[in-house]
Design a protein around this motif. Structure first.
Motif, PDB file in Angstrom:
ATOM      1  N   LYS A   1     -12.839  -2.507  10.533  1.00 47.40           N
ATOM      2  CA  LYS A   1     -12.893  -3.921  10.942  1.00 47.40           C
ATOM      3  C   LYS A   1     -13.841  -4.736  10.061  1.00 47.40           C
ATOM      4  O   LYS A   1     -13.495  -5.806   9.568  1.00 47.40           O
ATOM      5  CB  LYS A   1     -13.334  -4.045  12.401  1.00 47.40           C
ATOM      6  CG  LYS A   1     -12.245  -3.812  13.420  1.00 47.40           C
ATOM      7  CD  LYS A   1     -12.790  -3.941  14.829  1.00 47.40           C
ATOM      8  CE  LYS A   1     -13.146  -5.374  15.160  1.00 47.40           C
ATOM      9  NZ  LYS A   1     -13.663  -5.503  16.545  1.00 47.40           N
TER      10      LYS A   1
ATOM     11  N   TRP B   1      -7.279  -1.679  16.484  1.00 46.90           N
ATOM     12  CA  TRP B   1      -7.524  -3.113  16.508  1.00 46.90           C
ATOM     13  C   TRP B   1      -6.471  -3.849  15.681  1.00 46.90           C
ATOM     14  O   TRP B   1      -5.934  -3.309  14.706  1.00 46.90           O
ATOM     15  CB  TRP B   1      -8.923  -3.428  15.971  1.00 46.90           C
ATOM     16  CG  TRP B   1     -10.003  -3.012  16.924  1.00 46.90           C
ATOM     17  CD1 TRP B   1     -10.651  -1.812  16.950  1.00 46.90           C
ATOM     18  CD2 TRP B   1     -10.530  -3.777  17.999  1.00 46.90           C
ATOM     19  NE1 TRP B   1     -11.562  -1.777  17.968  1.00 46.90           N
ATOM     20  CE2 TRP B   1     -11.525  -2.981  18.635  1.00 46.90           C
ATOM     21  CE3 TRP B   1     -10.295  -5.063  18.494  1.00 46.90           C
ATOM     22  CZ2 TRP B   1     -12.260  -3.431  19.735  1.00 46.90           C
ATOM     23  CZ3 TRP B   1     -11.034  -5.511  19.579  1.00 46.90           C
ATOM     24  CH2 TRP B   1     -11.984  -4.701  20.191  1.00 46.90           C
TER      25      TRP B   1
ATOM     26  N   LEU C   1      -5.718  -7.823  14.030  1.00 44.61           N
ATOM     27  CA  LEU C   1      -6.305  -9.123  13.715  1.00 44.61           C
ATOM     28  C   LEU C   1      -5.206 -10.150  13.443  1.00 44.61           C
ATOM     29  O   LEU C   1      -4.459 -10.013  12.474  1.00 44.61           O
ATOM     30  CB  LEU C   1      -7.210  -9.008  12.482  1.00 44.61           C
ATOM     31  CG  LEU C   1      -7.821 -10.328  11.982  1.00 44.61           C
ATOM     32  CD1 LEU C   1      -8.672 -11.000  13.064  1.00 44.61           C
ATOM     33  CD2 LEU C   1      -8.636 -10.088  10.708  1.00 44.61           C
TER      34      LEU C   1
ATOM     35  N   TRP D   1      -9.270 -10.911  16.983  1.00 45.85           N
ATOM     36  CA  TRP D   1      -9.083  -9.481  17.204  1.00 45.85           C
ATOM     37  C   TRP D   1      -8.563  -9.192  18.609  1.00 45.85           C
ATOM     38  O   TRP D   1      -8.993  -9.792  19.583  1.00 45.85           O
ATOM     39  CB  TRP D   1     -10.407  -8.736  17.018  1.00 45.85           C
ATOM     40  CG  TRP D   1     -10.891  -8.648  15.598  1.00 45.85           C
ATOM     41  CD1 TRP D   1     -11.883  -9.384  15.027  1.00 45.85           C
ATOM     42  CD2 TRP D   1     -10.409  -7.768  14.587  1.00 45.85           C
ATOM     43  NE1 TRP D   1     -12.059  -9.018  13.718  1.00 45.85           N
ATOM     44  CE2 TRP D   1     -11.166  -8.025  13.416  1.00 45.85           C
ATOM     45  CE3 TRP D   1      -9.419  -6.789  14.536  1.00 45.85           C
ATOM     46  CZ2 TRP D   1     -10.963  -7.336  12.229  1.00 45.85           C
ATOM     47  CZ3 TRP D   1      -9.213  -6.106  13.342  1.00 45.85           C
ATOM     48  CH2 TRP D   1      -9.972  -6.377  12.202  1.00 45.85           C
TER      49      TRP D   1
END
Length: 577
Positions: free
Chosen positions: A405, A353, A355, A345
């Motif tokens: 997330k 965010w 990933l 992340w």
């Protein structure tokens, strides 16, 4: 009779009517799964290669059957950015027309493998329906433009992506052939009937002497390997993080031919500095100088790197400036620290965010207990943020809210996908080209062999206490260098089935080529050679010293100071056992 010594491809392009050839007729011929040799050169400009399954060549030959022909199709995707909707459309194409996998390439895009001729137009039209295309993804033109992997990290990253899109669109071939052949577009007809030649204001009827690759980097990350490419832009930012301009690099390239020392990989030179407003113009003029100065007699020496070697950087810059009508500025200070991706992340400037998933060799598929393709499809169905393909064959799930997330992590875990945990530093920094069974140039395995080699080398790293140390390793099945092995701290290049040349000593930040250490080594010998080096490195490295630098300081190889010195000083300083 003229003594015209140009390569065969020059005549094919010249007579192609701007890339039409007889492709349409070849696609309609149901007697064979292939197309003509000349047309197979032209279809590259349309983003597709004719291939065959080399695993079954012998068996089919015994039965007097034609080779198992199919096509590889490559998408043009500047900067590697897709929406979630596009991801679902591309995934559906993989399942309907290709071999049920998506292949992420080292040039931030997708390849489909195993598309048979009768499905070619359907596949191209499905790609078009996703608001994408494959035009100029291959061939003697500017190919997919790379940009710093995540455009959402900062304003500079966004500017890099925007420039990649602008350059890609500006340098696209203008021929109507692509639309006519694949999308059933209306042909442009002149009064006498046959299709007219379209004008190519940048490329002309002969296009470029060879392929051309452009990248845009944002220091301190060199995640797009700027020194490996024909033309590059390095972001120079002001105190507020805004783009002040771009340092311009020229003359990088990875390919060479075994045994021919006048061919070699080359790291790019920093040529000058341009303003944001000048960047697209600079790209066009660099391309036109290569168009006019490049070698059209020998395709092995037709890349821009040889043009600059033959003419000199100063002369090349002077000609570019002459065509621009203004001088480039002098390069400004910058620093690169690494070439790989940050797995896991990261948070962007807007607090969203992102990933980054490690994708081994870039292959997205489902296997028992590890259903990556299904996982990503389910994420695309529920996540509006989109995806980015990186230049290291990895994938970024972008613009994830803090609330989402945990949902994405849970979904990946359900499908057996770990988020970077447990991966060695070597595996995180590994790349491999496709090679066998589909690449016609492959001399040895790469994608299918790399995972087992990494497992064996990880045992050696564990013994030395180096499992978490970042070491860049790359492998290709031939010397053309698609996975950029000559800029890896450990590079492996296929020579024959099961045998590789081992290279050492590239810089971790990608600004120095490696050097040949041992020839024709198999898996056992690769491990036998590297294990004592790892132990030596663990014991005697200096603080902050990377493996490639240590290999030179410890005397395993001499430093390659320039591409034209790549084959020089080959005798290792330490005996190869």
């Amino acid at each position: 009779m003229t003594d015209d010594k140009r390569s065969k491809n020059e005549f094919i392009k010249e007579g192609s009517r701007q890339l039409r050839g007889t492709i349409a007729e070849g696609l309609a011929d149901v007697a064979t799964g292939a197309i003509s040799e000349d047309d197979s050169q032209l279809t590259k400009f349309h983003g597709t290669y004719l291939q065959d399954d080399r695993d079954v060549r012998g068996e089919r030959a015994k039965k007097k059957l034609e080779k198992a022909y199919s096509f590889m199709i490559r998408v043009r995707l500047p900067g590697g950015v897709t929406t979630s909707k596009q991801w679902l459309q591309l995934d559906a194409i993989a399942g309907t027309y290709a071999n049920h996998t998506l292949r992420l390439t080292t040039r931030q895009t997708f390849q489909f493998h195993g598309v048979i001729k009768s499905n070619m137009k359907r596949t191209m039209q499905a790609i078009n329906a996703a608001a994408l295309d494959t035009l100029a993804a291959c061939g003697d033109v500017n190919r997919n433009v790379l940009a710093a992997s995540n455009p959402y990290l900062s304003k500079a990253h966004a500017a890099a992506h925007d420039l990649a899109v602008k350059i890609s669109e500006h340098l696209l071939p203008k021929t109507g052939a692509y639309h006519e052949i694949w999308l059933d577009g209306k042909q442009v007809i002149d009064e006498s009937g046959p299709a007219k030649n379209d004008e190519e204001p940048i490329y002309g009827v002969h296009y470029l002497p060879r392929k051309f690759k452009i990248v845009i980097a944002v220091p301190p990350s060199n995640d797009i390997d700027i020194y490996a490419h024909d033309l590059g832009y390095i972001a120079i930012t002001d105190e507020k993080g805004k783009i002040a301009g771009w340092n311009v690099t020229v003359g990088g390239g990875m390919g060479m031919t075994h045994g021919e020392i006048d061919t070699f990989p080359r790291a790019a030179d920093v040529m000058g500095f341009c303003t944001p407003e000048q960047a697209v113009d600079v790209a066009e003029k660099v391309v036109t100088v290569q168009r006019d100065w490049g070698n059209r007699h020998s395709r092995k020496r037709a890349r821009l790197k040889y043009t600059i070697e033959d003419h000199g950087l100063g002369n090349f810059r002077a000609e570019v400036e002459k065509r621009l009508g203004y001088k480039l500025g002098e390069p400004r200070p910058f620093e690169f620290k690494s070439t790989g991706d940050v797995i896991g992340w990261e948070q962007g400037a807007d607090k969203k965010w992102h990933l980054t998933l490690f994708i081994e060799s870039g292959r997205i598929k489902d296997m028992p207990g590890w259903t990556l393709r299904t996982a990503l499809r389910e994420i695309a169905e529920m996540h509006p943020g989109g995806f980015v393909v990186t230049a290291n064959q990895n994938l970024i799930i972008t613009n994830v809210t803090a609330k989402a997330k945990s949902k994405i992590e849970a979904l990946l875990k359900e499908h057996g996908i770990a988020i970077g945990t447990g991966l060695s530093g070597l595996r995180r920094n590994s790349m491999a080209c496709v090679a066998l069974p589909t690449c016609g140039l492959a001399l040895a395995e790469s994608e299918r062999f790399m995972p087992e080699l990494l497992t064996a080398l990880e045992e050696s790293l564990d013994k030395a206490g180096l499992k978490d140390d970042e070491i860049v390793i790359r492998m290709t099945g031939c010397p053309n260098g698609c996975a950029r092995p000559y800029l890896a701290e450990i590079g492996l290049v296929g020579r024959n089935p099961g045998l590789y040349n081992l290279y050492l000593g590239a810089a971790f930040n990608g600004d120095r080529l490696n050097k040949l250490y041992a020839e024709d080594v198999d898996k056992a010998r690769i491990v036998r050679l590297l294990e004592p080096m790892f132990a030596h490195y663990a014991k005697e490295r200096e603080e902050g010293e990377h493996f490639g630098d240590f290999a030179i300081r410890a005397g395993y190889v001499k430093a390659t100071t320039a591409g034209n010195r790549f084959h020089a000083d080959l005798a290792p300083l330490k005996a190869v056992s």
